[in-house]
Write a protein that holds these residues in place. Structure first.
Motif, PDB file in Angstrom:
ATOM      1  N   GLY A 154     -66.240 -10.195  43.974  1.00  0.00           N
ATOM      2  CA  GLY A 154     -66.078 -11.497  42.999  1.00  0.00           C
ATOM      3  C   GLY A 154     -67.463 -12.008  42.770  1.00  0.00           C
ATOM      4  N   ALA A 155     -67.969 -12.140  43.902  1.00  0.00           N
ATOM      5  CA  ALA A 155     -69.473 -13.143  43.765  1.00  0.00           C
ATOM      6  C   ALA A 155     -70.428 -12.245  43.071  1.00  0.00           C
ATOM      7  N   GLU A 209     -69.742 -12.022  39.147  1.00  0.00           N
ATOM      8  CA  GLU A 209     -69.903 -13.235  38.731  1.00  0.00           C
ATOM      9  C   GLU A 209     -71.631 -13.361  38.446  1.00  0.00           C
ATOM     10  N   THR A 244     -69.991  -9.504  34.843  1.00  0.00           N
ATOM     11  CA  THR A 244     -69.043  -8.451  34.796  1.00  0.00           C
ATOM     12  C   THR A 244     -67.681  -8.800  35.294  1.00  0.00           C
ATOM     13  N   SER A 245     -66.539  -8.137  34.810  1.00  0.00           N
ATOM     14  CA  SER A 245     -65.419  -8.511  35.247  1.00  0.00           C
ATOM     15  C   SER A 245     -64.677  -7.422  36.469  1.00  0.00           C
ATOM     16  N   MET A 246     -63.686  -7.717  37.069  1.00  0.00           N
ATOM     17  CA  MET A 246     -63.299  -6.943  38.172  1.00  0.00           C
ATOM     18  C   MET A 246     -61.926  -6.518  37.478  1.00  0.00           C
ATOM     19  N   LEU A 247     -61.438  -5.010  37.588  1.00  0.00           N
ATOM     20  CA  LEU A 247     -60.144  -4.606  37.446  1.00  0.00           C
ATOM     21  C   LEU A 247     -59.543  -4.145  38.701  1.00  0.00           C
TER      22      LEU A 247
END
Lengths: 354, 354
Positions: free
Chosen positions: B89-90, B93, B97-100
């Motif tokens: 996540g860091a 960020e 970019t997003s995380m799926l």
DNA sequence: GCTAGTCTCTGTATCGATACAGACTGGATC
DNA sequence: GATCCAGTCTGTATCGATACAGAGACTAGC
């Protein structure tokens, strides 16, 4: 370049539609032809229908967004948020839907864009700070969403899952008041935006912008008003950020003042644990006996013996996602209030006589 | 129906391209026209360019997938996985970019489809169990990925971040062997697929399919081989699933046998904490003194006084995502080995003389 | 032998944007 | 006055699939 569906169609000598059907609607073509198509696809190295193209045409994506109005990396440090995510994940799993975690840049303009650009079918909004702007963007996009903080201006058809913050907080405060405490500090995250850490004077609880914080502080105030302790007599302590060290730092000085509080009511377990940390950091002979309550009942709370208000974290996430993925026909059913319970542990006790 | 970009173009009387530019390339048109366009868009309620359509045309999505080859809801219960996610996540960020998070259905065919359908630009594969099939699908799609488990067949250009499992495990076992322990149990998650909970006989460590587990068990075996304790003399205990209760259940019976182990080396902290749970559950007079080691050094380990092997969880996630989002030009730099350290705490001690 | 109905498969329209080459202005340059 | 250029804007092709109406072929039923 990876081959496309068209390439497979050409290789087999059928139409694009038929190849598409081979993947998405097997009942629309004979088993033998389907096998021939899939074989050819394998041979060509066709990776299957492109998810983006498919989403565009179908009109939905197959994933839901989870929005933390805070740093995404923060979310994983907050045990309550993690349980919430676990709940969302469980529901997503059941529905075969993916979860998109969208990090929000600090600048609001950029953050708006991030929400605008998220390829999702809807949002679960986990409220950390003010999130009105985010809801605006989501409404603008015409996407469904479920919020976890009660808002004053929520329209009837907006879905929500949460608790009665005020009543829940009141139960903790009533317990502490019942133990005889009258000099009390209230500890909360981001009472006012950009306020510094430490004691803070706020004219009234209605000045607090964030609805969750306001609800909890109101509940605390309610219980003390009943025993004759007014808002002005309560010490409000601001913590910039929901973390143990921040809470410990914000509260530390308070116990060295004349007439220090005999109880600290924290707006979350994380803050309360920070208070316990601050107390534990003092030498044993100079460690005041202070009652501490938290809020949430995260896993760590039990180990620390923290008196707290339990709310079902995972359930909250699960129901949020369910409301999103499987909306109830009845609008009233889209508004879920979860039960809470006061959990009394060792961190609260009667006022020490000194 | 929400208006499209075309509708805005018509309203303003400009071409579709120009409206697109107003959003994506402000330098391509005059500021005044841009304002006019954005105003019109606001008036019409145009929610901004459709993310899916944009992704299709642009050829990338702006999000990375995180793949847990296990239940997604499980991932949130594993403290190591949560720290890993925080790291991803860091990095996400920082890159905007997003995380799926993609839940995988139990059936492999369905799981393959889930990976095929994920709209992402690449994958971080967090390995819980065997994940070869998943890597196959990802390769087939031509997407980049970063793996966290060393695989024997990894080609040189495949990116990886991890630790030297074998050496790290060996350090823990050497510590325990150094304390004099010779009757030792090794506890691991899913030693063999579908094996029942409890002691298990496996001809050799090379029979264990999952590379991480195999690496750790090999390291344990190495250290004991050095002091003359062979593989066959070690008690291997299988736990179906990486959870405290499962570990407690799997180990429980062991201490009631003749010549019970004086030490338990667990393949993860979660399992080790389960062993401590099992011991704590026994009445004090019947509680054998057993040394226990874990692996990972999750936050709970410190509180429990668990001797363990520390590996940097968040770092692992962060680097995995960085390798994906910002691939090093040099292929060798795409293979990162993180440092580990033995952390000795109270859970290990010399063999009790009985 | 004719109509209906079922199975398969095809063709066209469409989802909603962006890329890129080029057209048109108006002013600066020589 | 011709040339060049920067600044704006347009038009067409394209990204890669799915929906849906309908065309043929074939079997049934009477």
């Amino acid at each position: 370049m990876k081959p496309t569906l068209q390439a497979v169609a050409d290789a087999v000598g059928v139409s694009r539609s038929t190849v598409s059907n081979a993947y998405s609607r097997p009942d629309q073509l004979s088993a033998t032809l389907r096998e021939r198509i899939l074989d050819a696809a394998r041979q060509l190295g066709y990776p299957g229908p492109n998810p983006t193209a498919r989403s565009l045409r179908r009109g939905f994506v197959g994933s839901i967004g989870v929005l933390f109005t805070s740093q995404l990396s923060y979310a994983f440090t907050d045990p309550f948020a993690v349980r919430f995510l676990a709940g969302v994940g469980a529901a997503a799993e059941r529905h075969g839907t993916s979860m998109l975690l969208v990090p929000l840049p600090p600048a609001v303009t950029d953050a708006r864009q991030a929400v605008e650009n998220a390829a999702v079918d809807g949002f679960c909004v986990y409220c950390v700070a003010d999130e009105e702007w985010a809801l605006d963007v989501i409404r603008q996009r015409g996407l469904p969403f479920v919020s976890t903080a009660a808002r004053d201006d929520a329209s009837a058809d907006e879905r929500f899952v949460g608790i009665d913050e005020r009543a829940a907080a009141r139960s903790a405060a009533a317990h502490v008041a019942g133990l005889g405490h009258r000099r009390v500090a209230l500890l909360a995250d981001s009472v006012l935006p950009d306020a510094p850490a430490g004691p803070l004077t706020v004219a009234g609880v209605d000045q607090v912008p964030h609805p969750t914080t306001r609800g909890r502080l109101s509940g605390f105030a309610d219980a003390f008003a009943e025993v004759g302790v007014g808002w002005a007599e309560l010490t409000l302590v601001n913590v910039p950020g929901n973390s143990r060290p921040a809470a410990a730092a914000a509260i530390a000085g308070l116990f060295d003042q004349p007439a220090p509080p005999t109880a600290v009511l924290a707006g979350s377990d994380v803050l309360a644990l920070g208070v316990l940390d601050a107390l534990a950091a003092r030498p044993a002979h100079d460690r005041p006996s202070v009652s501490v309550t938290g809020f949430d009942d995260v896993p760590e709370a039990a180990a620390a013996g923290l008196t707290t208000v339990r709310q079902p974290a995972e359930e909250k996430g699960r129901i949020a996602a369910e409301l999103l993925l499987d909306p109830p026909a009845d609008a009233a059913a889209g508004h879920v209030l979860l039960p809470t319970a006061l959990v009394v542990r060792a961190s609260t006790g009667p006022v020490p006589r000194s």
